[in-house]
Design a protein around this motif. Structure first.
Motif, PDB file in Angstrom:
ATOM      1  N   ASN A   1       0.688  -1.230   0.058  1.00 38.87           N
ATOM      2  CA  ASN A   1       0.045   0.105  -0.058  1.00 38.87           C
ATOM      3  C   ASN A   1       0.926   1.339   0.029  1.00 38.87           C
ATOM      4  OD1 ASN A   1      -2.626  -0.901  -0.250  1.00 38.87           O
ATOM      5  ND2 ASN A   1      -2.808  -1.332   1.985  1.00 38.87           N
ATOM      6  N   LYS A   2       1.913   1.352   0.928  1.00 38.49           N
ATOM      7  CA  LYS A   2       2.751   2.340   0.998  1.00 38.49           C
ATOM      8  C   LYS A   2       3.622   2.660  -0.317  1.00 38.49           C
ATOM      9  CE  LYS A   2       2.929   4.823   5.008  1.00 38.49           C
ATOM     10  NZ  LYS A   2       1.388   5.069   4.705  1.00 38.49           N
ATOM     11  N   ILE A   3       4.048   1.652  -0.830  1.00 38.93           N
ATOM     12  CA  ILE A   3       4.890   1.654  -2.339  1.00 38.93           C
ATOM     13  C   ILE A   3       3.964   2.304  -3.229  1.00 38.93           C
ATOM     14  CG2 ILE A   3       6.111   0.377  -3.880  1.00 38.93           C
ATOM     15  CD1 ILE A   3       6.790  -1.808  -1.947  1.00 38.93           C
ATOM     16  N   PHE A   4       2.725   1.912  -3.323  1.00 35.12           N
ATOM     17  CA  PHE A   4       1.981   2.374  -4.376  1.00 35.12           C
ATOM     18  C   PHE A   4       1.738   3.920  -4.211  1.00 35.12           C
ATOM     19  CE2 PHE A   4       0.024  -0.208  -7.568  1.00 35.12           C
ATOM     20  CZ  PHE A   4       0.385  -1.548  -7.285  1.00 35.12           C
ATOM     21  N   GLU A   5       1.310   4.126  -2.841  1.00 34.26           N
ATOM     22  CA  GLU A   5       0.963   5.589  -2.351  1.00 34.26           C
ATOM     23  C   GLU A   5       2.065   6.706  -2.679  1.00 34.26           C
ATOM     24  OE1 GLU A   5      -1.109   4.958   1.378  1.00 34.26           O
ATOM     25  OE2 GLU A   5      -0.141   7.010   2.181  1.00 34.26           O
TER      26      GLU A   5
ATOM     27  N   ILE B   1     -14.177  -9.363  -1.958  1.00 33.89           N
ATOM     28  CA  ILE B   1     -13.231  -7.853  -2.244  1.00 33.89           C
ATOM     29  C   ILE B   1     -13.342  -7.168  -1.040  1.00 33.89           C
ATOM     30  CG2 ILE B   1     -13.730  -5.675  -3.363  1.00 33.89           C
ATOM     31  CD1 ILE B   1     -14.297  -7.129  -6.016  1.00 33.89           C
ATOM     32  N   GLU B   2     -14.364  -6.988  -0.369  1.00 29.80           N
ATOM     33  CA  GLU B   2     -14.293  -5.953   0.946  1.00 29.80           C
ATOM     34  C   GLU B   2     -12.856  -6.399   1.951  1.00 29.80           C
ATOM     35  OE1 GLU B   2     -17.285  -4.637   4.348  1.00 29.80           O
ATOM     36  OE2 GLU B   2     -18.130  -5.461   2.512  1.00 29.80           O
ATOM     37  N   ARG B   3     -12.724  -7.699   2.075  1.00 32.46           N
ATOM     38  CA  ARG B   3     -11.845  -7.974   2.901  1.00 32.46           C
ATOM     39  C   ARG B   3     -10.441  -7.642   2.201  1.00 32.46           C
ATOM     40  NH1 ARG B   3     -10.311 -13.096   5.758  1.00 32.46           N
ATOM     41  NH2 ARG B   3     -11.144 -14.115   3.721  1.00 32.46           N
ATOM     42  N   ALA B   4     -10.413  -8.039   1.075  1.00 34.82           N
ATOM     43  CA  ALA B   4      -9.186  -7.899   0.193  1.00 34.82           C
ATOM     44  C   ALA B   4      -8.783  -6.645   0.169  1.00 34.82           C
ATOM     45  CB  ALA B   4      -9.414  -8.834  -1.212  1.00 34.82           C
TER      46      ALA B   4
ATOM     47  N   THR C   1      -5.554  -4.625   1.947  1.00 32.58           N
ATOM     48  CA  THR C   1      -4.127  -4.731   1.826  1.00 32.58           C
ATOM     49  C   THR C   1      -3.816  -4.489  -0.042  1.00 32.58           C
ATOM     50  OG1 THR C   1      -4.356  -7.149   1.611  1.00 32.58           O
ATOM     51  CG2 THR C   1      -3.474  -5.980   3.386  1.00 32.58           C
ATOM     52  N   ARG C   2      -4.547  -4.180  -0.926  1.00 34.66           N
ATOM     53  CA  ARG C   2      -4.506  -3.943  -2.260  1.00 34.66           C
ATOM     54  C   ARG C   2      -5.004  -2.997  -2.778  1.00 34.66           C
ATOM     55  NH1 ARG C   2      -6.134  -9.236  -0.487  1.00 34.66           N
ATOM     56  NH2 ARG C   2      -4.781 -10.933  -1.392  1.00 34.66           N
ATOM     57  N   PRO C   3      -4.030  -1.969  -3.012  1.00 32.45           N
ATOM     58  CA  PRO C   3      -4.208  -0.589  -3.762  1.00 32.45           C
ATOM     59  C   PRO C   3      -5.273  -0.707  -4.829  1.00 32.45           C
ATOM     60  CG  PRO C   3      -1.861  -1.269  -3.818  1.00 32.45           C
ATOM     61  CD  PRO C   3      -2.449  -2.166  -2.985  1.00 32.45           C
ATOM     62  N   LEU C   4      -5.096  -1.725  -5.772  1.00 34.90           N
ATOM     63  CA  LEU C   4      -5.801  -1.671  -6.923  1.00 34.90           C
ATOM     64  C   LEU C   4      -7.250  -2.310  -6.716  1.00 34.90           C
ATOM     65  CD1 LEU C   4      -3.272  -3.175  -9.623  1.00 34.90           C
ATOM     66  CD2 LEU C   4      -3.687  -0.873  -9.182  1.00 34.90           C
ATOM     67  N   LEU C   5      -7.641  -2.665  -5.571  1.00 32.12           N
ATOM     68  CA  LEU C   5      -8.949  -2.949  -5.326  1.00 32.12           C
ATOM     69  C   LEU C   5      -9.778  -1.767  -4.387  1.00 32.12           C
ATOM     70  CD1 LEU C   5      -9.004  -6.714  -4.128  1.00 32.12           C
ATOM     71  CD2 LEU C   5      -9.520  -5.897  -6.340  1.00 32.12           C
ATOM     72  N   ARG C   6      -9.111  -1.202  -3.876  1.00 29.97           N
ATOM     73  CA  ARG C   6      -9.492   0.181  -2.992  1.00 29.97           C
ATOM     74  C   ARG C   6     -10.352   1.180  -3.551  1.00 29.97           C
ATOM     75  NH1 ARG C   6      -4.690   2.202   1.000  1.00 29.97           N
ATOM     76  NH2 ARG C   6      -5.328   1.477   2.885  1.00 29.97           N
ATOM     77  N   ASP C   7     -11.323   1.495  -3.266  1.00 33.33           N
ATOM     78  CA  ASP C   7     -12.008   2.622  -3.750  1.00 33.33           C
ATOM     79  C   ASP C   7     -12.218   2.572  -5.374  1.00 33.33           C
ATOM     80  OD1 ASP C   7     -11.812   4.063  -1.440  1.00 33.33           O
ATOM     81  OD2 ASP C   7      -9.846   4.690  -1.881  1.00 33.33           O
ATOM     82  N   GLN C   8     -12.409   1.174  -5.695  1.00 34.05           N
ATOM     83  CA  GLN C   8     -12.804   0.877  -6.975  1.00 34.05           C
ATOM     84  C   GLN C   8     -14.255   0.536  -7.097  1.00 34.05           C
ATOM     85  OE1 GLN C   8     -10.418   0.927  -9.841  1.00 34.05           O
ATOM     86  NE2 GLN C   8      -9.123   1.846  -8.342  1.00 34.05           N
TER      87      GLN C   8
END
Ligand code: S3P
Length: 173
Positions: free
Chosen positions: A44-48, A110-113, A116-123
């Motif tokens: 997450n931090k690396i993506f951010e 998805i909700e749980r995943a 820890t997964r930037p590509l699933l967050r807020d999508q």
């Protein structure tokens, strides 16, 4: 030889790889862990902080290191097959096993995943589905495909995968 697991986020690579390691003596390796360890921070931090391009470069380097190992079950990040060089490297000493759930299986996780997964967050679910469909072509680059449902346990998938690897490729740990 290694067993290399590929597949979309939340398809079960890590839990199934752990089950293979526990029961059959392969050493568990996770390429996301390798990246996070090398960077000293979470995915997450690396993506951010650095963005996806930097992450993909670090992932490439982790794959080069992982592909030199032996006797491992390697759980790969969902985007690893996007770069052909990753698959060429992993294939040198590995049988590539693609875990292939229907989208419904992913949607339920998805909700749980997403934590820890930037590509699933807020999508939106539509956008995640689009990515899922677009990835299929890349996941075709495999030696074995295992259909994933919620009806079997990680231990059952582990057994199925190891049996095929032994029968078809004479693998043994
Ligand atoms: C990604 C999948 C993640 C991780 C990163 C990007 C992807 O790994 O590498 O968040 O592009 O599909 P998992 O498949 O283990 O969630």
């Amino acid at each position: 030889m290694n067993i290399v697991l590929t597949g979309f986020m939340a398809s079960g690579k890590t839990v199934i790889a752990r089950a293979i390691a526990e029961k059959y003596g392969y050493r568990f390796v996770d390429t996301d862990d390798m990246v996070a360890d090398a960077a000293g921070r979470s995915i997450n931090k690396i993506f951010e902080c650095d963005g996806e391009t930097v992450f993909r470069q670090m992932e490439r380097e982790a794959i080069e290191r992982a592909s030199k190992l032996d006797g491992c079950v390697i759980s790969t990040g969902g985007g690893v097959p996007l770069d052909k060089r990753n698959m060429t490297a992993l294939r040198k000493r590995g049988v590539v096993v693609n875990l292939a759930p229907a989208f419904d299986v992913i949607a339920a996780r998805i909700e749980r995943a997403a934590a820890t997964r930037p590509l699933l967050r807020d999508q939106s679910i539509e956008d995640i589905k689009k990515r899922f469909e677009a990835r299929k072509l890349f996941y075709d680059d495999c030696d074995i495909r295992i259909k994933i449902t919620d009806d079997k346990t990680p231990a059952q998938y582990a057994e199925e995968i190891v049996l095929i690897c032994e029968k078809r490729y004479g693998m043994h740990e």
